[in-house]
Structures are given as C-alpha cells and as structure tokens.
Design a protein around this motif. Structure first.
Motif, PDB file in Angstrom:
ATOM      1  N   LEU A 277      -6.108  -1.779  -0.266  1.00  0.00           N
ATOM      2  CA  LEU A 277      -6.934  -1.490   0.909  1.00  0.00           C
ATOM      3  C   LEU A 277      -8.010  -2.558   1.091  1.00  0.00           C
ATOM      4  CD1 LEU A 277      -7.374   2.344   0.462  1.00  0.00           C
ATOM      5  CD2 LEU A 277      -6.390   1.237   2.495  1.00  0.00           C
TER       6      LEU A 277
ATOM      7  N   LEU B 281       0.828  -1.199   0.000  1.00  0.00           N
ATOM      8  CA  LEU B 281       0.000   0.000   0.000  1.00  0.00           C
ATOM      9  C   LEU B 281       0.867   1.256   0.000  1.00  0.00           C
ATOM     10  CD1 LEU B 281      -2.787   1.358   0.179  1.00  0.00           C
ATOM     11  CD2 LEU B 281      -2.649   1.064   2.671  1.00  0.00           C
TER      12      LEU B 281
ATOM     13  N   GLU C 137     -10.777   0.662   6.193  1.00  0.00           N
ATOM     14  CA  GLU C 137     -10.082   0.241   4.974  1.00  0.00           C
ATOM     15  C   GLU C 137     -11.092   0.081   3.832  1.00  0.00           C
ATOM     16  OE1 GLU C 137      -6.930   0.377   5.069  1.00  0.00           O
ATOM     17  OE2 GLU C 137      -6.332  -0.081   7.107  1.00  0.00           O
TER      18      GLU C 137
END
Length: 135
Positions: free
Chosen positions: A79, A63, A98
């Motif tokens: 995510l 990420l 998320e």
C-alpha cells in the motif's frame, strides 16, 4: 532476489529477464509468496522506468496476493509503495487513502518496525497529517 540485485546494479534488462524467469517458476508452482515478490520487483522496475501506471497495476496485483495470504506487513508495504507512486505522479487524492490504510495496518500489526511506520508517515501529504490529529 537476483532481479533486485541486478536492479541495484542498474542492469534493468537482466533484472527484467530474472524476474520474468522467477514469475514463470512461481506461476508454474503456484508459489503465491514468490508471485507477490516478483510482482513487486516488476513494479519497482516499472517505477524506475517512469512507467507509473504500469507500476501501480503491478503493485495492485501484488497487493491482492498479499491480502489472499493474510500477510499484513506485505499489505502495508505494498500500500505504501502504491501511495508513493500516486504521490510522485501528482495524485495526492489517490495516495491519501493508501497511506492511511498502510498506517492503520502497520499500527495494528505486532511485527511492524518503527521505520516502516515512519516511512508511511513520511509520505503522507500535509493534509493527511493534520487529518490524523497532528498539527
């Protein structure tokens, strides 16, 4: 890509070796997109082996790379994977933000496919679905 193929063939040891080799090349050449993909495959392998904390850690590294590349689809996909793992681990409180960020990112990105958005919605806990105004 070889590591993903081997993973699909249920050859985890070979998949681990392939992704480790890819990571060595990626780091040596400073190929950030390849580093991101290798981290995600390592996360997939860790998740397959029920090493959920390790999987979250690997996806979190991926990420960070996706964010540094300003790749919104990769950010959203990653995510969603992190959220899915939190959900499987029984941590909906960690999954919810998320999922929400993944949804916002998908919705604001022109290249997002309807299936991507649907996958993010599918994973949302019921309370998040209500939070978004869908009763």
């Amino acid at each position: 890509e070889l590591a993903r193929k081997l993973r699909g063939e249920s050859d985890a040891p070979a998949a681990h070796r392939a992704v480790e080799e890819a990571m060595l090349v990626a780091r040596a050449t400073r190929d950030a997109p390849l580093i991101m993909r290798a981290l995600k495959v390592q996360g997939e392998l860790a998740r397959d082996e029920d090493k959920l904390e390790n999987a979250v850690q690997l996806y979190a590294e991926a990420l960070a790379v996706a964010r540094s590349l300003s790749d919104p689809l990769a950010v959203a996909h990653t995510l969603r994977h992190i959220a899915d793992i939190h959900e499987v681990a029984g941590r909906p409180d960690l999954a919810l933000p998320e999922y929400e960020e993944a949804l916002r990112t998908y919705e604001s990105t022109s290249g997002a496919k309807p299936g991507d958005v649907a996958n993010a919605f599918r994973g949302l806990p019921l309370e998040a679905h209500r939070h978004h105004g869908h009763s």
